[in-house]
Scaffold this motif. Sequence first.
Motif, short mmCIF file in Angstrom:
data_model
loop_
_atom_site.label_atom_id
_atom_site.label_comp_id
_atom_site.label_asym_id
_atom_site.label_seq_id
_atom_site.Cartn_x
_atom_site.Cartn_y
_atom_site.Cartn_z
N TRP A 1 42.80 44.72 33.66
CA TRP A 1 41.46 44.48 34.18
C TRP A 1 40.90 45.64 35.00
N ASN B 1 40.74 42.08 27.98
CA ASN B 1 40.67 41.61 29.36
C ASN B 1 40.80 40.10 29.34
N GLN C 1 40.93 38.53 35.58
CA GLN C 1 41.45 39.36 36.65
C GLN C 1 42.32 38.54 37.60
#
Length: 454
Positions: free
Chosen positions: A59, A83, A86
Motif C-alpha cells: 500500500w 492494493n 492499508q
Amino acid sequence: MKTTSLLAVVSAGALLVTLAGCSPDVSAGTSTDSAGGDAGSCSNTIVNKDAPQVSVWAWYPNINTVVDMFNKSHDDVQVCWSNAGQGADEYAKFSTAIAAGTGAPDVVMLEAEVVPGFILQDALVDLSEHGADDVKANFSAGAWKDVSSGDSVYAIPVDGGPMAMIYRADIFAKYGIAIPKTWDEYAAAAQQLKDAGGPFMGDFGSNVPAWFTALMTQNGQTAWDYDSSDPQKIGIDLNDAGSKKVADYWQDLVKKGLVDTKDQFNTDYIGGLTNGSYATYVSAAWAPGYLTGAGAGATGDGAEWQAAPLPQWDPANPVSVNWGGSTFAVTTQAKDKDLAATVAKELYASDEELQDGVDTQTIFPLNQKMLASDAFADTPVKFFNGQTANKDVYIPAENAYKGYTYSPFTTYYYSELTKSMVSIIDGSKSGSESLDDLQKTMTDYAKAQGFTVK
C-alpha cells in the motif's frame, strides 16, 4: 495453542496507525501461474511477459512507481501488484485467506509489529532458508531484529520510524525555549510555555499506543520475551519501574495542562500543528511526509519546523526507539518461495526505487546503502527549512536503534493499552495503577489463548 482465538483477534483490526497516504483499494485476483501471479489482476503493467510473476499486496503511496521500476529492471521475475487495503484492512483479508487456505498473495507488506501474529498462524515463510542473509548487511542490527525471531527471519525491512522531537523553532524563539535534551527539561519547557501564555508543549493522545510503547521502551521496558521457535511460551513485563515512571510523567503533564490530550491523525490535530497550538510533535522520521501529505501544508504561515534528537531519561545512556515501519514477507501460500523471496529482498531496494521513496517523502529507508550516501544524508529537507535532518537526527537515531521483540498479539495489546491511556488521561487511575492493571489483563489473556507465561 488456541490459534483459532488468536486468529480472530488478528483479523479484527489492529488499531494500526496509517503513516502515509493510501493508494486506491484494488482487490487482488486469484493466482494462476507457477509463481502465483495473474496478469489479469495486476494493477501495473507487466513488462517482460515471458517471465514468471509474483503477486504482491502493498500500500505504499508510490508502490506503483516502484513496481514499474522493478519490472523494467528484471528479466527473471515480474511483480503483479494489487492494493488489498492499508494496514488493518489488508490484514483482515490476509487472515481470511490464511483461514481459507487460498487467496493470499506470494508477498505481503506487513508492519513489523504484526509479523509475530502471522508467524503464529503459520502464514509466513522463514526467509533464513531462502537467502535472507544475502541482504542482512544492508540493514542495522535493530532493523534486522525487528523481523527476526531466534535464528529465523520472517520479513525484509523496507522503511522505519526512528523517533525524534520535531519542534516549532519560531515558537521556541518567541518564548525563549531551549531545546530540551532530557524529559525533565521537556517538562520545564512545557511549564515555561504555559506560564507565558503560550501553546501546549505537545500532545498525549490515547490513540497512539505504539508511540507510548516506544517511549516506555526508551526507559528500559522489555515488554515481551518471545521466540517463535517456542511459540507457546511468553514472558510479559509491562509494569516495570521505568515504564511506570513514563506513565506517571505524562499523567503529570496532562494534570498540569502542559500537554493536550487530542487524538492524533485527524484533521483537528493536524490543524493544531498547522496553527501553532503545539510547540513540539514527538514523532518519527516519517512525520514530514505525513504532515505534508495529510495536512497539505501543515507548516502554516511563518511556521519553522526543525528536528532534534528525542529527549532522554538518562543523557549519559541515550536510547533510540522506533515508531512504525513496514516490511515484505513471503506467505506460505506462495508456490515458488525462492522466487517470492527474491521479490521480497529486491523490491523497493534498488537505489532508484529508494530514491523515489525519499523524494516523495513516502518513507524513511532502512537500507544502509541509502543511509550511508552523501546524497541522502546531506540533502537539506524542505520541511525543516533546509536543515540536514537526516544527517543531524534521523540517521544516528536509526543506527543506534537496538530493535524490539514484538508480541504475537499486538492487536489486543494495543487495544488494552489504549484503554490504559484513557485512564491516565482522565485520572481515574494513576499511571502506575494503569500499567499494573494492563500487566494482569495481558497475562490473563495470554493464558486464555493457551500460552504459558514465564
